[in-house]
Design a protein around this motif. Structure first.
Motif, PDB file in Angstrom:
ATOM      1  N   LEU A 318      44.323  28.628 -57.917  1.00 34.12           N
ATOM      2  CA  LEU A 318      44.142  30.357 -57.590  1.00 34.12           C
ATOM      3  C   LEU A 318      42.746  30.724 -57.924  1.00 34.12           C
ATOM      4  CD1 LEU A 318      47.049  32.647 -59.256  1.00 34.12           C
ATOM      5  CD2 LEU A 318      46.657  31.717 -56.853  1.00 34.12           C
ATOM      6  N   ALA A 319      42.150  30.130 -58.781  1.00 35.06           N
ATOM      7  CA  ALA A 319      41.050  29.789 -58.807  1.00 35.06           C
ATOM      8  C   ALA A 319      40.267  29.161 -58.173  1.00 35.06           C
ATOM      9  CB  ALA A 319      40.623  29.945 -60.660  1.00 35.06           C
ATOM     10  N   CYS A 320      40.353  27.900 -57.638  1.00 32.34           N
ATOM     11  CA  CYS A 320      39.851  27.007 -57.025  1.00 32.34           C
ATOM     12  C   CYS A 320      39.834  27.745 -56.035  1.00 32.34           C
ATOM     13  CB  CYS A 320      40.146  25.559 -56.887  1.00 32.34           C
ATOM     14  SG  CYS A 320      39.822  25.043 -58.722  1.00 32.34           S
ATOM     15  N   ALA A 321      41.512  28.104 -55.260  1.00 28.44           N
ATOM     16  CA  ALA A 321      40.881  29.244 -53.999  1.00 28.44           C
ATOM     17  C   ALA A 321      40.602  29.708 -53.725  1.00 28.44           C
ATOM     18  CB  ALA A 321      42.370  29.549 -53.585  1.00 28.44           C
ATOM     19  N   ALA A 322      39.901  30.751 -54.907  1.00 26.26           N
ATOM     20  CA  ALA A 322      39.340  31.285 -54.757  1.00 26.26           C
ATOM     21  C   ALA A 322      37.213  31.222 -54.591  1.00 26.26           C
ATOM     22  CB  ALA A 322      38.682  32.760 -56.136  1.00 26.26           C
ATOM     23  N   ALA A 323      37.690  30.278 -55.337  1.00 27.62           N
ATOM     24  CA  ALA A 323      35.591  29.560 -55.364  1.00 27.62           C
ATOM     25  C   ALA A 323      36.289  28.684 -53.609  1.00 27.62           C
ATOM     26  CB  ALA A 323      36.253  28.451 -55.971  1.00 27.62           C
ATOM     27  N   VAL A 324      36.522  28.374 -53.052  1.00 26.53           N
ATOM     28  CA  VAL A 324      36.692  28.160 -51.393  1.00 26.53           C
ATOM     29  C   VAL A 324      36.190  29.076 -50.809  1.00 26.53           C
ATOM     30  CG1 VAL A 324      37.951  26.944 -49.919  1.00 26.53           C
ATOM     31  CG2 VAL A 324      37.976  26.290 -52.158  1.00 26.53           C
ATOM     32  N   ALA A 325      37.084  29.602 -50.899  1.00 25.50           N
ATOM     33  CA  ALA A 325      37.175  30.444 -50.651  1.00 25.50           C
ATOM     34  C   ALA A 325      35.400  31.275 -50.253  1.00 25.50           C
ATOM     35  CB  ALA A 325      38.032  31.511 -50.144  1.00 25.50           C
ATOM     36  N   THR A 326      34.796  31.535 -50.814  1.00 20.40           N
ATOM     37  CA  THR A 326      34.103  32.452 -51.732  1.00 20.40           C
ATOM     38  C   THR A 326      32.679  31.738 -51.150  1.00 20.40           C
ATOM     39  OG1 THR A 326      34.715  33.827 -53.997  1.00 20.40           O
ATOM     40  CG2 THR A 326      32.165  33.424 -53.407  1.00 20.40           C
ATOM     41  N   ILE A 327      32.883  30.362 -51.820  1.00 23.54           N
ATOM     42  CA  ILE A 327      31.852  29.459 -50.917  1.00 23.54           C
ATOM     43  C   ILE A 327      31.112  29.347 -49.537  1.00 23.54           C
ATOM     44  CG2 ILE A 327      31.152  27.062 -50.608  1.00 23.54           C
ATOM     45  CD1 ILE A 327      32.033  26.845 -53.842  1.00 23.54           C
ATOM     46  N   ASN A 328      32.581  29.267 -49.033  1.00 27.86           N
ATOM     47  CA  ASN A 328      32.237  29.353 -47.849  1.00 27.86           C
ATOM     48  C   ASN A 328      32.017  30.373 -47.016  1.00 27.86           C
ATOM     49  OD1 ASN A 328      33.248  26.909 -47.640  1.00 27.86           O
ATOM     50  ND2 ASN A 328      35.952  27.571 -46.704  1.00 27.86           N
ATOM     51  N   VAL A 329      32.782  31.565 -47.770  1.00 24.09           N
ATOM     52  CA  VAL A 329      31.693  33.657 -47.056  1.00 24.09           C
ATOM     53  C   VAL A 329      30.794  33.028 -47.344  1.00 24.09           C
ATOM     54  CG1 VAL A 329      32.112  35.335 -47.964  1.00 24.09           C
ATOM     55  CG2 VAL A 329      33.828  34.551 -47.229  1.00 24.09           C
ATOM     56  N   MET A 330      30.092  32.332 -48.472  1.00 19.68           N
ATOM     57  CA  MET A 330      28.151  32.810 -48.312  1.00 19.68           C
ATOM     58  C   MET A 330      27.796  31.687 -47.897  1.00 19.68           C
ATOM     59  SD  MET A 330      28.310  32.476 -52.989  1.00 19.68           S
ATOM     60  CE  MET A 330      26.862  32.803 -53.250  1.00 19.68           C
ATOM     61  N   ALA A 331      28.753  30.433 -47.189  1.00 18.13           N
ATOM     62  CA  ALA A 331      27.600  30.177 -46.082  1.00 18.13           C
ATOM     63  C   ALA A 331      27.692  30.590 -44.838  1.00 18.13           C
ATOM     64  CB  ALA A 331      28.523  28.655 -46.174  1.00 18.13           C
ATOM     65  N   GLU A 332      28.864  31.504 -44.021  1.00 13.90           N
ATOM     66  CA  GLU A 332      28.675  31.609 -43.399  1.00 13.90           C
ATOM     67  C   GLU A 332      28.580  32.726 -42.814  1.00 13.90           C
ATOM     68  OE1 GLU A 332      32.945  32.673 -43.274  1.00 13.90           O
ATOM     69  OE2 GLU A 332      33.996  30.485 -42.943  1.00 13.90           O
ATOM     70  N   GLU A 333      28.476  34.000 -43.766  1.00  7.46           N
ATOM     71  CA  GLU A 333      27.314  35.106 -44.275  1.00  7.46           C
ATOM     72  C   GLU A 333      25.754  35.311 -44.543  1.00  7.46           C
ATOM     73  OE1 GLU A 333      30.571  38.440 -45.866  1.00  7.46           O
ATOM     74  OE2 GLU A 333      31.866  37.307 -44.760  1.00  7.46           O
ATOM     75  N   GLY A 334      25.711  33.994 -44.985  1.00 12.19           N
ATOM     76  CA  GLY A 334      24.181  34.298 -45.316  1.00 12.19           C
ATOM     77  C   GLY A 334      24.114  34.922 -46.727  1.00 12.19           C
ATOM     78  N   VAL A 335      24.525  34.596 -47.447  1.00 13.05           N
ATOM     79  CA  VAL A 335      24.295  35.766 -48.797  1.00 13.05           C
ATOM     80  C   VAL A 335      23.713  34.974 -49.474  1.00 13.05           C
ATOM     81  CG1 VAL A 335      25.893  36.457 -50.887  1.00 13.05           C
ATOM     82  CG2 VAL A 335      26.960  36.147 -48.539  1.00 13.05           C
ATOM     83  N   VAL A 336      23.025  33.480 -49.091  1.00  9.61           N
ATOM     84  CA  VAL A 336      22.874  33.152 -50.007  1.00  9.61           C
ATOM     85  C   VAL A 336      21.033  34.084 -49.140  1.00  9.61           C
ATOM     86  CG1 VAL A 336      20.983  31.388 -51.267  1.00  9.61           C
ATOM     87  CG2 VAL A 336      23.167  31.116 -51.659  1.00  9.61           C
ATOM     88  N   GLU A 337      20.421  33.728 -48.291  1.00 13.11           N
ATOM     89  CA  GLU A 337      19.634  33.915 -47.376  1.00 13.11           C
ATOM     90  C   GLU A 337      19.009  35.515 -47.933  1.00 13.11           C
ATOM     91  OE1 GLU A 337      21.081  29.963 -45.934  1.00 13.11           O
ATOM     92  OE2 GLU A 337      21.919  31.713 -46.529  1.00 13.11           O
ATOM     93  N   ASN A 338      20.109  36.339 -47.594  1.00  8.80           N
ATOM     94  CA  ASN A 338      20.309  37.717 -47.687  1.00  8.80           C
ATOM     95  C   ASN A 338      19.698  37.688 -49.378  1.00  8.80           C
ATOM     96  OD1 ASN A 338      20.443  40.439 -46.819  1.00  8.80           O
ATOM     97  ND2 ASN A 338      22.319  40.385 -48.920  1.00  8.80           N
ATOM     98  N   ALA A 339      19.882  37.074 -50.230  1.00  6.63           N
ATOM     99  CA  ALA A 339      19.026  37.758 -51.201  1.00  6.63           C
ATOM    100  C   ALA A 339      18.790  37.367 -51.575  1.00  6.63           C
ATOM    101  CB  ALA A 339      20.084  37.107 -52.766  1.00  6.63           C
ATOM    102  N   LYS A 340      17.481  36.307 -50.839  1.00 10.69           N
ATOM    103  CA  LYS A 340      16.126  35.484 -51.133  1.00 10.69           C
ATOM    104  C   LYS A 340      15.496  37.144 -50.287  1.00 10.69           C
ATOM    105  CE  LYS A 340      12.823  31.131 -50.497  1.00 10.69           C
ATOM    106  NZ  LYS A 340      13.796  29.819 -49.374  1.00 10.69           N
ATOM    107  N   ARG A 341      15.760  37.419 -49.734  1.00  7.73           N
ATOM    108  CA  ARG A 341      15.355  38.228 -48.009  1.00  7.73           C
ATOM    109  C   ARG A 341      14.950  39.794 -48.720  1.00  7.73           C
ATOM    110  NH1 ARG A 341      16.301  41.923 -44.261  1.00  7.73           N
ATOM    111  NH2 ARG A 341      18.052  41.861 -44.593  1.00  7.73           N
TER     112      ARG A 341
END
Length: 451
Positions: A318-341
Protein backbone atom coordinates in the motif's frame (compact mmCIF):
# COMPACT_ATOMS: atom_id res chain seq x y z
CA UNK A 1 -14.83 21.10 -0.30
CA UNK A 2 -16.95 23.29 2.00
CA UNK A 3 -16.58 22.19 5.65
CA UNK A 4 -19.84 21.35 7.38
CA UNK A 5 -19.87 22.19 11.11
CA UNK A 6 -20.50 19.27 13.44
CA UNK A 7 -19.33 20.28 16.93
CA UNK A 8 -20.95 17.27 18.62
CA UNK A 9 -18.85 14.87 16.53
CA UNK A 10 -15.80 16.98 17.22
CA UNK A 11 -16.40 16.81 20.95
CA UNK A 12 -16.62 13.01 20.79
CA UNK A 13 -13.38 12.77 18.81
CA UNK A 14 -11.64 15.06 21.26
CA UNK A 15 -12.93 13.14 24.29
CA UNK A 16 -11.72 9.80 22.91
CA UNK A 17 -8.35 11.32 22.10
CA UNK A 18 -7.89 12.75 25.57
CA UNK A 19 -8.98 9.49 27.18
CA UNK A 20 -6.79 7.11 25.19
CA UNK A 21 -4.21 8.66 22.82
CA UNK A 22 -0.69 9.17 24.13
CA UNK A 23 0.85 11.99 22.06
CA UNK A 24 4.49 12.26 21.06
CA UNK A 25 6.86 14.96 22.36
CA UNK A 26 4.20 16.19 24.81
CA UNK A 27 3.31 16.52 28.47
CA UNK A 28 -0.01 14.72 28.18
CA UNK A 29 -2.01 16.89 30.61
CA UNK A 30 -0.80 20.17 29.11
CA UNK A 31 -1.85 19.73 25.48
CA UNK A 32 -5.08 20.55 23.68
CA UNK A 33 -5.08 18.79 20.28
CA UNK A 34 -7.29 20.24 17.58
CA UNK A 35 -9.92 17.76 16.36
CA UNK A 36 -9.57 17.64 12.57
CA UNK A 37 -12.66 16.88 10.49
CA UNK A 38 -11.11 16.82 7.01
CA UNK A 39 -8.47 18.09 4.63
CA UNK A 40 -8.04 18.80 0.93
CA UNK A 41 -5.19 20.34 -1.02
CA UNK A 42 -3.44 22.97 1.09
CA UNK A 43 -6.20 23.24 3.73
CA UNK A 44 -7.65 21.33 6.65
CA UNK A 45 -10.61 22.16 8.89
CA UNK A 46 -12.01 21.45 12.32
CA UNK A 47 -15.48 20.30 13.39
CA UNK A 48 -16.63 23.89 13.85
CA UNK A 49 -16.06 24.44 10.14
CA UNK A 50 -12.98 26.68 10.56
CA UNK A 51 -10.47 26.22 7.75
CA UNK A 52 -6.70 26.52 8.16
CA UNK A 53 -4.11 27.05 5.45
CA UNK A 54 -1.52 24.42 6.31
CA UNK A 55 1.95 25.96 6.32
CA UNK A 56 3.31 22.80 7.99
CA UNK A 57 2.44 20.23 5.31
CA UNK A 58 1.40 17.94 8.15
CA UNK A 59 4.91 17.46 9.49
CA UNK A 60 6.55 18.50 6.22
CA UNK A 61 5.27 15.45 4.37
CA UNK A 62 2.14 16.34 2.37
CA UNK A 63 4.23 17.55 -0.57
CA UNK A 64 1.32 17.03 -2.98
CA UNK A 65 -1.30 18.23 -0.52
CA UNK A 66 -4.13 16.32 1.13
CA UNK A 67 -6.41 13.81 -0.60
CA UNK A 68 -4.91 13.88 -4.07
CA UNK A 69 -7.43 11.77 -6.04
CA UNK A 70 -4.83 9.83 -8.04
CA UNK A 71 -2.94 8.73 -4.95
CA UNK A 72 -6.13 7.84 -3.08
CA UNK A 73 -7.25 5.77 -6.10
CA UNK A 74 -3.88 3.99 -6.29
CA UNK A 75 -4.11 2.96 -2.63
CA UNK A 76 -7.66 1.71 -3.14
CA UNK A 77 -6.67 -0.26 -6.24
CA UNK A 78 -3.66 -1.81 -4.51
CA UNK A 79 -5.77 -2.76 -1.49
CA UNK A 80 -8.21 -4.56 -3.77
CA UNK A 81 -5.39 -6.35 -5.64
CA UNK A 82 -2.77 -7.21 -3.00
CA UNK A 83 -3.17 -5.37 0.27
CA UNK A 84 -0.02 -6.73 1.94
CA UNK A 85 2.81 -9.19 1.39
CA UNK A 86 6.07 -10.14 3.09
CA UNK A 87 9.21 -8.20 2.13
CA UNK A 88 11.20 -11.23 0.89
CA UNK A 89 9.11 -11.46 -2.30
CA UNK A 90 9.17 -9.43 -5.51
CA UNK A 91 5.98 -7.38 -5.64
CA UNK A 92 5.07 -5.07 -8.50
CA UNK A 93 4.33 -1.97 -6.43
CA UNK A 94 7.55 -2.42 -4.45
CA UNK A 95 9.69 -2.96 -7.54
CA UNK A 96 8.18 0.00 -9.37
CA UNK A 97 8.55 2.32 -6.38
CA UNK A 98 12.22 1.37 -6.07
CA UNK A 99 12.76 1.93 -9.79
CA UNK A 100 11.15 5.36 -9.77
CA UNK A 101 13.11 6.46 -6.71
CA UNK A 102 16.42 5.17 -8.11
CA UNK A 103 15.77 7.06 -11.35
CA UNK A 104 15.76 10.31 -9.38
CA UNK A 105 18.48 9.81 -6.78
CA UNK A 106 21.87 11.33 -7.59
CA UNK A 107 24.81 9.28 -8.84
CA UNK A 108 24.73 5.51 -8.42
CA UNK A 109 22.32 5.36 -5.48
CA UNK A 110 20.43 2.63 -7.30
CA UNK A 111 19.57 0.13 -4.55
CA UNK A 112 16.62 0.96 -2.30
CA UNK A 113 16.09 -0.50 1.18
CA UNK A 114 12.57 0.31 2.34
CA UNK A 115 11.70 1.22 5.92
CA UNK A 116 8.55 2.44 7.66
CA UNK A 117 9.73 6.03 8.06
CA UNK A 118 12.66 8.40 8.41
CA UNK A 119 13.99 7.46 11.83
CA UNK A 120 14.42 3.79 11.00
CA UNK A 121 15.93 4.80 7.65
CA UNK A 122 18.62 6.65 9.62
CA UNK A 123 19.06 3.65 11.92
CA UNK A 124 19.70 1.36 8.96
CA UNK A 125 21.95 3.82 7.13
CA UNK A 126 24.17 4.03 10.20
CA UNK A 127 24.18 0.25 10.57
CA UNK A 128 25.18 -0.17 6.92
CA UNK A 129 27.99 2.37 7.31
CA UNK A 130 29.37 0.67 10.41
CA UNK A 131 29.26 -2.77 8.82
CA UNK A 132 30.79 -1.47 5.59
CA UNK A 133 33.72 0.24 7.35
CA UNK A 134 34.10 -1.89 10.48
CA UNK A 135 34.27 1.34 12.49
CA UNK A 136 32.09 2.42 15.44
CA UNK A 137 31.68 6.21 15.46
CA UNK A 138 29.25 8.54 13.71
CA UNK A 139 29.73 12.29 13.40
CA UNK A 140 26.68 14.53 13.17
CA UNK A 141 25.95 18.21 13.51
CA UNK A 142 24.51 20.27 16.29
CA UNK A 143 21.32 21.97 15.08
CA UNK A 144 20.05 18.79 13.46
CA UNK A 145 17.22 16.29 13.75
CA UNK A 146 17.39 12.70 12.52
CA UNK A 147 14.49 10.90 14.23
CA UNK A 148 13.06 9.67 17.50
CA UNK A 149 14.33 6.06 17.69
CA UNK A 150 17.27 5.32 19.96
CA UNK A 151 20.18 5.66 17.54
CA UNK A 152 18.53 8.39 15.47
CA UNK A 153 17.71 10.56 18.47
CA UNK A 154 21.28 10.23 19.76
CA UNK A 155 22.52 11.40 16.36
CA UNK A 156 20.16 14.38 16.61
CA UNK A 157 21.80 17.64 17.62
CA UNK A 158 19.01 19.47 19.42
CA UNK A 159 17.32 19.25 22.86
CA UNK A 160 15.04 16.39 21.84
CA UNK A 161 18.10 14.19 22.28
CA UNK A 162 18.85 15.10 25.86
CA UNK A 163 16.35 12.88 27.70
CA UNK A 164 17.45 9.77 25.80
CA UNK A 165 21.18 10.45 25.41
CA UNK A 166 22.95 7.44 26.85
CA UNK A 167 26.42 8.77 26.10
CA UNK A 168 27.31 5.35 24.72
CA UNK A 169 25.83 5.60 21.23
CA UNK A 170 29.14 6.24 19.49
CA UNK A 171 28.04 9.69 18.31
CA UNK A 172 30.23 12.81 18.17
CA UNK A 173 28.67 16.18 17.41
CA UNK A 174 30.28 19.07 15.57
CA UNK A 175 29.26 22.54 14.37
CA UNK A 176 28.01 22.88 10.80
CA UNK A 177 27.95 26.28 9.05
CA UNK A 178 25.25 28.83 9.87
CA UNK A 179 26.42 32.36 9.26
CA UNK A 180 23.56 34.13 11.05
CA UNK A 181 24.61 32.48 14.33
CA UNK A 182 28.18 31.58 13.40
CA UNK A 183 30.28 29.56 15.83
CA UNK A 184 33.37 30.52 13.81
CA UNK A 185 33.27 34.33 14.08
CA UNK A 186 32.84 34.48 10.31
CA UNK A 187 31.71 37.58 8.46
CA UNK A 188 31.02 36.05 5.04
CA UNK A 189 29.61 32.81 3.68
CA UNK A 190 33.05 31.98 2.30
CA UNK A 191 34.67 32.35 5.71
CA UNK A 192 31.91 30.35 7.36
CA UNK A 193 32.34 27.52 4.86
CA UNK A 194 36.13 27.37 5.14
CA UNK A 195 36.16 27.55 8.94
CA UNK A 196 33.40 24.97 9.31
CA UNK A 197 35.32 22.53 7.10
CA UNK A 198 38.52 23.19 9.07
CA UNK A 199 36.62 22.54 12.31
CA UNK A 200 35.20 19.29 10.94
CA UNK A 201 38.60 18.04 9.78
CA UNK A 202 40.09 18.90 13.16
CA UNK A 203 37.28 16.94 14.84
CA UNK A 204 38.01 13.98 12.58
CA UNK A 205 41.71 14.18 13.42
CA UNK A 206 41.16 14.31 17.18
CA UNK A 207 38.51 11.56 17.18
CA UNK A 208 40.71 9.34 15.00
CA UNK A 209 39.77 8.84 11.36
CA UNK A 210 40.12 5.07 11.67
CA UNK A 211 37.33 5.05 14.27
CA UNK A 212 34.74 6.98 12.24
CA UNK A 213 32.22 5.05 10.16
CA UNK A 214 30.07 7.89 8.89
CA UNK A 215 29.36 11.59 8.78
CA UNK A 216 25.63 12.24 8.56
CA UNK A 217 24.13 15.60 7.64
CA UNK A 218 20.71 16.84 6.71
CA UNK A 219 21.35 18.23 3.23
CA UNK A 220 19.44 21.29 4.40
CA UNK A 221 18.67 21.08 8.13
CA UNK A 222 14.91 21.16 8.63
CA UNK A 223 13.35 21.59 12.06
CA UNK A 224 16.60 23.08 13.36
CA UNK A 225 16.09 26.12 11.16
CA UNK A 226 16.29 25.46 7.39
CA UNK A 227 19.92 26.54 7.21
CA UNK A 228 20.97 26.29 3.56
CA UNK A 229 24.68 25.39 3.59
CA UNK A 230 27.09 27.79 1.88
CA UNK A 231 28.43 26.97 -1.57
CA UNK A 232 31.20 24.40 -1.36
CA UNK A 233 30.45 23.06 2.10
CA UNK A 234 28.82 19.74 1.19
CA UNK A 235 31.39 19.21 -1.56
CA UNK A 236 34.07 19.82 1.07
CA UNK A 237 32.52 17.23 3.39
CA UNK A 238 32.43 14.79 0.47
CA UNK A 239 36.18 15.37 -0.03
CA UNK A 240 36.92 14.79 3.66
CA UNK A 241 34.94 11.55 3.62
CA UNK A 242 36.86 10.35 0.58
CA UNK A 243 40.17 11.39 2.15
CA UNK A 244 39.57 9.42 5.35
CA UNK A 245 37.49 6.51 4.06
CA UNK A 246 34.35 7.70 5.86
CA UNK A 247 30.84 6.98 4.60
CA UNK A 248 28.96 10.17 3.70
CA UNK A 249 25.26 9.99 4.60
CA UNK A 250 22.78 12.66 3.56
CA UNK A 251 19.44 12.79 5.38
CA UNK A 252 16.81 13.89 2.85
CA UNK A 253 13.81 12.81 4.93
CA UNK A 254 12.48 16.36 5.04
CA UNK A 255 14.26 18.04 2.12
CA UNK A 256 13.60 15.34 -0.48
CA UNK A 257 10.95 14.84 -3.16
CA UNK A 258 10.44 18.36 -4.40
CA UNK A 259 10.55 20.32 -1.16
CA UNK A 260 13.52 22.44 -2.28
CA UNK A 261 12.43 22.81 -5.91
CA UNK A 262 14.59 19.82 -6.90
CA UNK A 263 13.83 16.13 -6.54
CA UNK A 264 16.51 16.01 -3.86
CA UNK A 265 18.31 18.87 -2.16
CA UNK A 266 21.62 17.18 -3.01
CA UNK A 267 20.96 18.23 -6.61
CA UNK A 268 21.24 21.88 -5.56
CA UNK A 269 24.85 21.30 -4.51
CA UNK A 270 26.02 18.73 -7.04
CA UNK A 271 27.04 16.19 -4.41
CA UNK A 272 26.52 12.43 -4.31
CA UNK A 273 26.54 10.74 -0.90
CA UNK A 274 27.24 7.06 -0.24
CA UNK A 275 23.87 6.62 1.47
CA UNK A 276 20.79 8.81 1.42
CA UNK A 277 17.76 8.49 3.66
CA UNK A 278 14.25 9.50 2.60
CA UNK A 279 10.62 9.33 3.82
CA UNK A 280 7.82 11.92 4.18
CA UNK A 281 7.41 13.34 0.65
CA UNK A 282 8.09 10.01 -1.09
CA UNK A 283 4.34 9.37 -0.93
CA UNK A 284 3.15 12.53 0.81
CA UNK A 285 2.69 10.57 4.03
CA UNK A 286 -0.46 8.86 2.75
CA UNK A 287 0.86 5.50 4.03
CA UNK A 288 4.03 5.35 6.19
CA UNK A 289 7.16 4.75 4.08
CA UNK A 290 10.85 5.57 4.22
CA UNK A 291 14.07 4.13 2.97
CA UNK A 292 17.78 4.22 2.28
CA UNK A 293 19.20 4.75 -1.21
CA UNK A 294 22.47 2.82 -1.39
CA UNK A 295 25.55 3.36 -3.56
CA UNK A 296 27.17 0.59 -5.55
CA UNK A 297 30.20 0.21 -3.30
CA UNK A 298 28.11 -0.21 -0.16
CA UNK A 299 25.59 -2.49 -1.86
CA UNK A 300 28.56 -4.65 -2.93
CA UNK A 301 29.48 -5.16 0.73
CA UNK A 302 26.28 -7.12 1.13
CA UNK A 303 26.42 -8.92 -2.20
CA UNK A 304 27.51 -12.22 -0.68
CA UNK A 305 27.28 -11.24 2.97
CA UNK A 306 23.85 -11.07 4.52
CA UNK A 307 22.72 -7.67 5.67
CA UNK A 308 21.65 -8.18 9.32
CA UNK A 309 18.54 -6.04 9.34
CA UNK A 310 14.96 -5.93 8.16
CA UNK A 311 11.41 -4.88 8.89
CA UNK A 312 8.15 -6.79 8.71
CA UNK A 313 6.54 -4.06 6.65
CA UNK A 314 9.56 -3.13 4.51
CA UNK A 315 8.20 -2.03 1.14
CA UNK A 316 4.57 -2.48 2.16
CA UNK A 317 2.46 -2.73 -1.03
CA UNK A 318 0.00 0.00 0.00
CA UNK A 319 2.82 2.40 0.87
CA UNK A 320 4.72 1.60 -2.32
CA UNK A 321 1.60 2.00 -4.48
CA UNK A 322 1.14 5.43 -2.90
CA UNK A 323 4.79 6.24 -3.67
CA UNK A 324 4.42 5.21 -7.31
CA UNK A 325 1.31 7.37 -7.70
CA UNK A 326 2.87 10.31 -5.86
CA UNK A 327 6.05 10.33 -7.93
CA UNK A 328 4.06 10.03 -11.14
CA UNK A 329 1.75 12.87 -10.08
CA UNK A 330 4.73 15.06 -9.25
CA UNK A 331 6.25 14.41 -12.68
CA UNK A 332 2.98 14.83 -14.61
CA UNK A 333 1.82 17.96 -12.80
CA UNK A 334 5.17 19.75 -12.55
CA UNK A 335 5.07 19.80 -8.76
CA UNK A 336 8.85 20.15 -8.33
CA UNK A 337 8.93 23.00 -10.83
CA UNK A 338 6.00 24.68 -9.07
CA UNK A 339 7.87 24.63 -5.76
CA UNK A 340 10.96 26.12 -7.37
CA UNK A 341 9.14 28.88 -9.26
CA UNK A 342 6.84 30.02 -6.46
CA UNK A 343 9.65 29.87 -3.93
CA UNK A 344 11.69 32.29 -6.00
CA UNK A 345 8.86 34.50 -7.28
CA UNK A 346 6.46 34.67 -4.31
CA UNK A 347 7.84 33.30 -1.04
CA UNK A 348 11.30 34.84 -1.05
CA UNK A 349 10.27 38.39 -2.06
CA UNK A 350 7.24 38.19 0.23
CA UNK A 351 9.28 37.17 3.26
CA UNK A 352 11.98 39.74 2.58
CA UNK A 353 9.33 42.45 2.40
CA UNK A 354 7.94 41.30 5.76
CA UNK A 355 11.44 41.32 7.23
CA UNK A 356 11.85 44.98 6.30
CA UNK A 357 8.70 45.96 8.19
CA UNK A 358 8.76 43.74 11.26
CA UNK A 359 11.42 44.29 13.95
CA UNK A 360 10.80 40.74 15.23
CA UNK A 361 12.22 39.25 12.02
CA UNK A 362 15.96 38.76 12.28
CA UNK A 363 16.52 36.56 9.25
CA UNK A 364 14.69 34.77 6.45
CA UNK A 365 16.28 31.91 4.54
CA UNK A 366 15.37 28.97 2.38
CA UNK A 367 14.66 27.66 -1.10
CA UNK A 368 11.65 26.22 -2.93
CA UNK A 369 8.89 25.50 -0.41
CA UNK A 370 11.40 25.23 2.45
CA UNK A 371 11.79 28.51 4.37
CA UNK A 372 12.38 29.73 7.90
CA UNK A 373 11.72 33.08 9.56
CA UNK A 374 14.02 33.67 12.55
CA UNK A 375 12.36 35.73 15.27
CA UNK A 376 14.43 37.96 17.54
CA UNK A 377 13.95 40.28 20.47
CA UNK A 378 16.58 42.66 19.17
CA UNK A 379 17.74 42.84 15.56
CA UNK A 380 21.07 44.47 16.39
CA UNK A 381 22.18 41.95 19.00
CA UNK A 382 20.26 39.06 17.34
CA UNK A 383 18.99 38.03 20.78
CA UNK A 384 16.37 35.31 20.19
CA UNK A 385 12.75 36.21 20.84
CA UNK A 386 12.64 33.51 23.54
CA UNK A 387 15.49 31.64 25.25
CA UNK A 388 16.86 28.44 23.74
CA UNK A 389 14.52 25.50 24.38
CA UNK A 390 12.08 27.79 26.22
CA UNK A 391 8.89 26.43 27.76
CA UNK A 392 5.96 27.77 29.75
CA UNK A 393 6.02 31.49 30.52
CA UNK A 394 9.50 31.84 29.00
CA UNK A 395 7.97 30.85 25.66
CA UNK A 396 5.10 33.34 25.88
CA UNK A 397 6.17 35.41 22.88
CA UNK A 398 6.28 32.44 20.52
CA UNK A 399 3.01 31.09 21.92
CA UNK A 400 1.36 34.47 21.28
CA UNK A 401 2.70 34.53 17.73
CA UNK A 402 1.48 30.99 17.01
CA UNK A 403 -1.93 31.76 18.52
CA UNK A 404 -2.30 34.84 16.34
CA UNK A 405 -1.44 32.85 13.22
CA UNK A 406 -4.04 30.19 14.02
CA UNK A 407 -6.67 32.82 14.79
CA UNK A 408 -6.01 34.20 11.32
CA UNK A 409 -6.55 30.83 9.66
CA UNK A 410 -2.87 29.97 9.20
CA UNK A 411 -1.48 26.82 10.83
CA UNK A 412 2.19 27.55 11.54
CA UNK A 413 5.19 25.28 12.04
CA UNK A 414 6.84 26.86 15.09
CA UNK A 415 10.07 25.54 16.58
CA UNK A 416 11.96 27.51 19.23
CA UNK A 417 12.56 30.97 17.70
CA UNK A 418 11.50 30.14 14.18
CA UNK A 419 8.42 29.73 12.11
CA UNK A 420 8.81 27.56 9.03
CA UNK A 421 7.11 28.29 5.71
CA UNK A 422 6.57 24.76 4.36
CA UNK A 423 3.22 24.51 2.55
CA UNK A 424 2.49 21.68 0.11
CA UNK A 425 4.61 21.87 -3.04
CA UNK A 426 1.32 22.02 -4.97
CA UNK A 427 0.39 25.30 -3.27
CA UNK A 428 -0.95 28.05 -5.54
CA UNK A 429 0.23 31.64 -5.81
CA UNK A 430 -3.08 32.84 -4.35
CA UNK A 431 -2.73 30.50 -1.37
CA UNK A 432 0.81 31.67 -0.72
CA UNK A 433 -0.28 35.30 -0.74
CA UNK A 434 -3.11 34.46 1.65
CA UNK A 435 -0.62 32.79 3.97
CA UNK A 436 1.86 35.65 3.81
CA UNK A 437 -0.92 38.11 4.70
CA UNK A 438 -1.85 36.02 7.75
CA UNK A 439 1.84 35.77 8.68
CA UNK A 440 2.11 39.56 8.42
CA UNK A 441 -0.66 39.95 11.00
CA UNK A 442 0.85 37.37 13.34
CA UNK A 443 4.28 39.01 13.17
CA UNK A 444 2.69 42.22 14.44
CA UNK A 445 2.01 40.32 17.66
CA UNK A 446 5.62 39.11 17.83
CA UNK A 447 6.76 42.71 17.32
CA UNK A 448 5.17 43.61 20.67
CA UNK A 449 7.82 41.51 22.42
CA UNK A 450 10.81 43.21 20.78
CA UNK A 451 13.07 45.82 22.32
Amino acid sequence: MTPQPNPEAGAAVKAADRAHVFHSWSAQELIDPLAVAGAEGSYFWDYDGKRYLDFTSGLVFTNIGYQHPKVVAAIQEQAATLSTFAPAFAVEARSEAARLIAERTPGDLDKIFFTNGGADAVEHAVRMARLHTGRPKVLSAYRSYHGGTQQAVNITGDPRRWASDSGTAGVVHFWAPFLYRSRFYAETEEQECARALEHLETTIAFEGPSTIAAIILETIPGTAGIMVPPAGYLAGVRELCDKYGIVFVLDEVMAGFGRTGEWFAADLFGVVPDLMTFAKGVNSGYVPLGGVAISGKIAETFGKRAYPGGLTYSGHPLACAAAVATINVMAEEGVVENAKRLGAEVVEPGLRELAERHPSVGDVRGVGMFWAVELVKNRETREPLVPYNAAGEANAAMAAFAGAAKAGGLWPFVNMNRTHIVPPCTVTEAELKEGLAALDAALSVADEYTE
